[in-house]
Design a protein around this motif. Structure first.
Motif, PDB file in Angstrom:
ATOM      1  N   THR A 235       0.831  -1.206   0.000  1.00  0.00           N
ATOM      2  CA  THR A 235       0.000   0.000   0.000  1.00  0.00           C
ATOM      3  C   THR A 235       0.863   1.252   0.000  1.00  0.00           C
ATOM      4  OG1 THR A 235      -1.714  -1.169   1.226  1.00  0.00           O
ATOM      5  CG2 THR A 235      -1.822   1.246   1.206  1.00  0.00           C
ATOM      6  N   GLN A 236       0.478   2.210  -0.849  1.00  0.00           N
ATOM      7  CA  GLN A 236       1.196   3.478  -0.909  1.00  0.00           C
ATOM      8  C   GLN A 236       0.238   4.640  -0.686  1.00  0.00           C
ATOM      9  OE1 GLN A 236       3.121   2.817  -4.871  1.00  0.00           O
ATOM     10  NE2 GLN A 236       5.006   3.304  -3.759  1.00  0.00           N
ATOM     11  N   LEU A 237       0.784   5.725  -0.164  1.00  0.00           N
ATOM     12  CA  LEU A 237       0.011   6.946   0.049  1.00  0.00           C
ATOM     13  C   LEU A 237       0.495   7.999  -0.933  1.00  0.00           C
ATOM     14  CD1 LEU A 237       0.151   7.135   3.958  1.00  0.00           C
ATOM     15  CD2 LEU A 237      -1.703   6.198   2.543  1.00  0.00           C
ATOM     16  N   THR A 238      -0.423   8.559  -1.714  1.00  0.00           N
ATOM     17  CA  THR A 238      -0.084   9.634  -2.648  1.00  0.00           C
ATOM     18  C   THR A 238      -0.523  10.959  -2.045  1.00  0.00           C
ATOM     19  OG1 THR A 238      -0.322   8.177  -4.556  1.00  0.00           O
ATOM     20  CG2 THR A 238      -0.395  10.549  -4.965  1.00  0.00           C
ATOM     21  N   ILE A 239       0.415  11.880  -1.953  1.00  0.00           N
ATOM     22  CA  ILE A 239       0.170  13.139  -1.233  1.00  0.00           C
ATOM     23  C   ILE A 239       0.517  14.310  -2.132  1.00  0.00           C
ATOM     24  CG2 ILE A 239       0.900  14.533   0.752  1.00  0.00           C
ATOM     25  CD1 ILE A 239       1.617  11.734   2.055  1.00  0.00           C
ATOM     26  N   GLN A 240      -0.349  15.324  -2.151  1.00  0.00           N
ATOM     27  CA  GLN A 240      -0.109  16.533  -2.924  1.00  0.00           C
ATOM     28  C   GLN A 240       0.031  17.721  -1.983  1.00  0.00           C
ATOM     29  OE1 GLN A 240      -3.283  15.394  -6.359  1.00  0.00           O
ATOM     30  NE2 GLN A 240      -2.418  17.442  -6.523  1.00  0.00           N
ATOM     31  N   ARG A 241       0.984  18.580  -2.277  1.00  0.00           N
ATOM     32  CA  ARG A 241       1.161  19.809  -1.525  1.00  0.00           C
ATOM     33  C   ARG A 241       1.498  20.938  -2.490  1.00  0.00           C
ATOM     34  NH1 ARG A 241      -0.980  17.083   1.546  1.00  0.00           N
ATOM     35  NH2 ARG A 241      -0.494  16.632   3.752  1.00  0.00           N
ATOM     36  N   SER A 242       1.136  22.150  -2.130  1.00  0.00           N
ATOM     37  CA  SER A 242       1.325  23.283  -3.042  1.00  0.00           C
ATOM     38  C   SER A 242       2.775  23.719  -3.174  1.00  0.00           C
ATOM     39  CB  SER A 242       0.483  24.473  -2.573  1.00  0.00           C
ATOM     40  OG  SER A 242       0.904  24.899  -1.292  1.00  0.00           O
ATOM     41  N   GLY A 243       3.616  23.346  -2.198  1.00  0.00           N
ATOM     42  CA  GLY A 243       5.014  23.763  -2.222  1.00  0.00           C
ATOM     43  C   GLY A 243       5.960  22.584  -2.147  1.00  0.00           C
ATOM     44  N   ASN A 244       7.231  22.848  -2.365  1.00  0.00           N
ATOM     45  CA  ASN A 244       8.251  21.800  -2.318  1.00  0.00           C
ATOM     46  C   ASN A 244       8.854  21.629  -0.932  1.00  0.00           C
ATOM     47  OD1 ASN A 244       8.169  21.032  -5.113  1.00  0.00           O
ATOM     48  ND2 ASN A 244       9.179  22.979  -5.582  1.00  0.00           N
ATOM     49  N   THR A 245       8.439  22.465   0.017  1.00  0.00           N
ATOM     50  CA  THR A 245       8.825  22.279   1.417  1.00  0.00           C
ATOM     51  C   THR A 245       7.609  21.706   2.142  1.00  0.00           C
ATOM     52  OG1 THR A 245      10.394  24.116   1.358  1.00  0.00           O
ATOM     53  CG2 THR A 245       9.639  23.402   3.516  1.00  0.00           C
ATOM     54  N   VAL A 246       7.710  20.455   2.527  1.00  0.00           N
ATOM     55  CA  VAL A 246       6.564  19.723   3.075  1.00  0.00           C
ATOM     56  C   VAL A 246       6.817  19.480   4.562  1.00  0.00           C
ATOM     57  CG1 VAL A 246       5.166  17.644   2.888  1.00  0.00           C
ATOM     58  CG2 VAL A 246       6.210  18.639   0.837  1.00  0.00           C
ATOM     59  N   THR A 247       5.958  20.035   5.406  1.00  0.00           N
ATOM     60  CA  THR A 247       6.178  19.966   6.856  1.00  0.00           C
ATOM     61  C   THR A 247       5.122  19.166   7.610  1.00  0.00           C
ATOM     62  OG1 THR A 247       4.945  22.021   7.193  1.00  0.00           O
ATOM     63  CG2 THR A 247       7.314  22.216   6.818  1.00  0.00           C
ATOM     64  N   ASP A 248       4.047  18.776   6.920  1.00  0.00           N
ATOM     65  CA  ASP A 248       2.917  18.191   7.655  1.00  0.00           C
ATOM     66  C   ASP A 248       2.581  16.766   7.243  1.00  0.00           C
ATOM     67  OD1 ASP A 248       2.051  18.813   5.134  1.00  0.00           O
ATOM     68  OD2 ASP A 248       0.124  19.657   5.756  1.00  0.00           O
ATOM     69  N   VAL A 249       3.505  16.105   6.589  1.00  0.00           N
ATOM     70  CA  VAL A 249       3.234  14.720   6.173  1.00  0.00           C
ATOM     71  C   VAL A 249       3.760  13.755   7.231  1.00  0.00           C
ATOM     72  CG1 VAL A 249       3.764  12.946   4.461  1.00  0.00           C
ATOM     73  CG2 VAL A 249       3.167  15.264   3.726  1.00  0.00           C
ATOM     74  N   ILE A 250       5.049  13.858   7.542  1.00  0.00           N
ATOM     75  CA  ILE A 250       5.635  13.065   8.625  1.00  0.00           C
ATOM     76  C   ILE A 250       5.791  14.001   9.820  1.00  0.00           C
ATOM     77  CG2 ILE A 250       7.592  11.657   9.351  1.00  0.00           C
ATOM     78  CD1 ILE A 250       8.208  11.192   6.373  1.00  0.00           C
ATOM     79  N   PRO A 251       5.066  13.789  10.922  1.00  0.00           N
ATOM     80  CA  PRO A 251       5.099  14.730  12.053  1.00  0.00           C
ATOM     81  C   PRO A 251       6.520  15.022  12.534  1.00  0.00           C
ATOM     82  CG  PRO A 251       3.371  13.120  12.362  1.00  0.00           C
ATOM     83  CD  PRO A 251       4.158  12.664  11.170  1.00  0.00           C
ATOM     84  N   GLY A 252       6.813  16.312  12.645  1.00  0.00           N
ATOM     85  CA  GLY A 252       8.113  16.734  13.143  1.00  0.00           C
ATOM     86  C   GLY A 252       9.227  16.668  12.127  1.00  0.00           C
ATOM     87  N   VAL A 253       8.903  16.302  10.883  1.00  0.00           N
ATOM     88  CA  VAL A 253       9.920  16.150   9.846  1.00  0.00           C
ATOM     89  C   VAL A 253       9.611  17.095   8.689  1.00  0.00           C
ATOM     90  CG1 VAL A 253      10.993  14.575   8.177  1.00  0.00           C
ATOM     91  CG2 VAL A 253      10.362  13.747  10.452  1.00  0.00           C
ATOM     92  N   THR A 254      10.628  17.800   8.217  1.00  0.00           N
ATOM     93  CA  THR A 254      10.489  18.683   7.064  1.00  0.00           C
ATOM     94  C   THR A 254      11.202  18.067   5.877  1.00  0.00           C
ATOM     95  OG1 THR A 254      10.351  20.677   8.420  1.00  0.00           O
ATOM     96  CG2 THR A 254      11.014  20.968   6.130  1.00  0.00           C
ATOM     97  N   LEU A 255      10.476  17.930   4.764  1.00  0.00           N
ATOM     98  CA  LEU A 255      11.043  17.409   3.528  1.00  0.00           C
ATOM     99  C   LEU A 255      11.178  18.569   2.545  1.00  0.00           C
ATOM    100  CD1 LEU A 255       8.741  14.249   3.115  1.00  0.00           C
ATOM    101  CD2 LEU A 255      11.000  14.336   4.175  1.00  0.00           C
ATOM    102  N   ASN A 256      12.366  18.777   2.032  1.00  0.00           N
ATOM    103  CA  ASN A 256      12.596  19.788   0.998  1.00  0.00           C
ATOM    104  C   ASN A 256      12.831  19.069  -0.324  1.00  0.00           C
ATOM    105  OD1 ASN A 256      12.659  22.326   2.614  1.00  0.00           O
ATOM    106  ND2 ASN A 256      14.313  21.248   3.650  1.00  0.00           N
ATOM    107  N   LEU A 257      11.808  19.078  -1.167  1.00  0.00           N
ATOM    108  CA  LEU A 257      11.867  18.327  -2.415  1.00  0.00           C
ATOM    109  C   LEU A 257      12.735  19.062  -3.427  1.00  0.00           C
ATOM    110  CD1 LEU A 257       8.074  17.393  -2.693  1.00  0.00           C
ATOM    111  CD2 LEU A 257       9.876  16.322  -1.320  1.00  0.00           C
ATOM    112  N   LYS A 258      13.610  18.306  -4.101  1.00  0.00           N
ATOM    113  CA  LYS A 258      14.540  18.910  -5.057  1.00  0.00           C
ATOM    114  C   LYS A 258      14.411  18.356  -6.468  1.00  0.00           C
ATOM    115  CE  LYS A 258      18.171  19.419  -1.516  1.00  0.00           C
ATOM    116  NZ  LYS A 258      19.574  19.040  -1.177  1.00  0.00           N
ATOM    117  N   LYS A 259      14.134  17.064  -6.578  1.00  0.00           N
ATOM    118  CA  LYS A 259      14.164  16.422  -7.888  1.00  0.00           C
ATOM    119  C   LYS A 259      13.191  15.252  -7.923  1.00  0.00           C
ATOM    120  CE  LYS A 259      17.650  13.765  -9.102  1.00  0.00           C
ATOM    121  NZ  LYS A 259      19.029  13.314  -9.460  1.00  0.00           N
ATOM    122  N   VAL A 260      12.629  14.999  -9.091  1.00  0.00           N
ATOM    123  CA  VAL A 260      11.721  13.865  -9.268  1.00  0.00           C
ATOM    124  C   VAL A 260      12.547  12.574  -9.311  1.00  0.00           C
ATOM    125  CG1 VAL A 260      10.106  12.769 -10.869  1.00  0.00           C
ATOM    126  CG2 VAL A 260       9.988  15.234 -10.471  1.00  0.00           C
TER     127      VAL A 260
END
Length: 463
Positions: A235-260
């Motif tokens: 099972t996978q979770l597909t998540i959409q966010r308006s920005g490339n800095t994602v702070t609310d998917v994994i609690p307490g963890v910030t993901l800065n997306l750079k590349k596909v």
């Protein structure tokens, strides 16, 4: 005071030297007071240095006394080209497989090539005025109006002055000899919800396509970031966010997306306890404590090689400081299990009173029973851990009014001030004494010269 001079050595006595020697004798008590004053000032300076070192101990303890000091996590990622990661104290240990299938981008559009402008100073307004209106997403409509001589540069400046979520720039899509200037509008925020819509355009650019030959070309679509979490085979979770800095998917963890990520590839994001930082903070507490112990030993013990006692020898404030800190760190913390003292997690007191740290033993405690090691140091509702006790101990020692270190510094300051006053009074008395001596010996010098002169006269008469 006017200088009193003596008539010379005709009488065989140098009264000036006599006065100087007598004044030196009278200065001896003042010299002794100055020596005492210097010693008191040295004590005051050293106690000030001790206070600074105590604050360093307190600072090291502060980094360990709160639960958040131990609730540290460290986040890592297997491929930092795809994304970077950071964690806060609220992050929970775990491991995640993450795919980045789309990066968030901002909308960017330009007027059609057919409506390009050959000159930056060319008039793009056909009548007396022209308006351009647009909105970002579902936001309010924004309008700029140009006068009858409005240019492409004027339009760019007017849009940028709005500060309405869109920036305007100009590019030359033609050649240097045959320019073709086009207006480029770029959204300041990424995400599909921030699409730019042209609602009206009365200029020659015709972004709203009222002529049928105008309109806008999309240089970059407004899109959300899309990431997929989970094992591709499960099972996978597909998540959409308006920005490339994602702070609310994994609690307490910030993901800065750079590349596909390529294809079905994924990166591993791991969150673990940051025991390395906790261990480093514990080592800093040991170092700061040892700095105090060494400082006190250097200044409060007798040196047999020089047969001299340290400047702080006999100071009860220093002895109290050492015993208070030692008890705060080494004393047992009641009500805990299995660790009730720092000795059980690697602390050891050396013969000179300093602390040594068995890092292997500390590592074992942090890895096998982190919660118990944490409880040993932090402030709790019913018990004060070691770090909390050290913080409170320094507060008591250095409290402005009642702390033993502060009180001793205050009393030394008062002693120095009184001694300085006493020295000044004695200096004034000595100056007056010297003046009296010089007058008295000057009188004696004159009398002896007179007697010498009379004797010389009588000898000449008799001969």
């Amino acid at each position: 005071m006017a200088t009193v001079s003596f008539g010379g050595l005709g009488n065989g006595i140098d009264f000036g030297q006599v006065v100087t020697e007598l004044v030196k004798i009278q200065r001896l008590p003042i010299d002794r007071l100055n020596e005492k004053k210097t010693a008191l000032q040295s004590k005051l300076t050293d106690l000030g240095s001790l206070g600074t070192k105590l604050l360093a101990v307190q600072g090291a303890a502060d980094a360990l006394r709160l639960a958040s000091s131990f609730d540290r996590t460290s986040a890592t990622v297997s491929d930092e080209d795809v994304l970077s990661v950071s964690s806060s104290s609220t992050a929970v240990q775990g491991s995640y497989r993450v795919q980045v299938t789309q990066l968030a981008t901002a909308h960017q559009l330009t007027n059609k090539a057919a409506k390009a402008v050959a000159s930056l100073t060319a008039d793009i307004v056909a009548g007396t005025s022209a308006a351009v209106s647009f909105r970002v997403g579902t936001g309010a409509e924004q309008t700029v109006t140009l006068g009858e001589t409005g240019t492409l540069e004027d339009l760019r400046a007017a849009i940028n002055d709005l500060g309405a979520g869109v920036t305007a720039s100009i590019v030359n899509s033609g050649t240097e000899q045959a320019p073709a200037y086009r207006l480029v509008l770029t959204g300041t925020s990424t995400g599909a919800a921030n699409t730019i819509s042209i609602t009206a355009d009365g200029t020659a650019l015709d972004l709203a396509n009222t002529s049928g030959t105008g309109g806008a070309d999309t240089l970059q679509t407004a899109q959300d970031a899309v990431l997929v979490i989970g094992n591709p085979a499960q099972t996978q979770l597909t998540i959409q966010r308006s920005g490339n800095t994602v702070t609310d998917v994994i609690p307490g963890v910030t993901l800065n997306l750079k590349k596909v990520t390529a294809g079905s590839d994924s990166v591993n994001v791991s969150v673990s306890l940051d025991t390395a930082t906790v261990k480093d903070n514990i080592k800093k507490l040991v170092t700061a404590y040892n700095d105090v112990v060494k400082f006190i030993h250097e200044r409060a013990t007798f040196d047999p090689t020089t047969s001299k006692a340290g400047i702080l020898t006999g100071e009860s404030a220093v002895r109290t400081t050492l015993s208070t800190l030692r008890q705060a760190i080494s004393g047992e913390v009641p009500g805990l299990s299995p660790y009730t003292s720092v000795g059980q997690v690697g602390f050891k007191t050396e013969r000179d009173g300093t602390l040594a740290l068995d890092e292997a033993k500390l590592d074992h405690a942090l890895s096998t029973d982190y919660a118990a090691a944490r409880a040993l140091f932090i402030r709790q509702a019913s018990v004060a851990g070691v770090a909390q006790r050290v913080t409170e101990a320094v507060d008591r020692l250095d409290e402005l009014e009642t702390g033993v270190v502060s009180s001793r510094k205050n009393s030394l300051t008062q002693e120095i001030e009184k001694m300085a006053d006493s020295i000044q009074r004695k200096e004034d008395e000595l100056a007056a004494y010297e003046a009296r001596l010089r007058l008295q010996y000057a009188g004696l010098d004159r009398l002896l010269r007179q007697l010498q002169s009379q004797a010389d006269f009588l000898r000449t008469r008799i001969s």
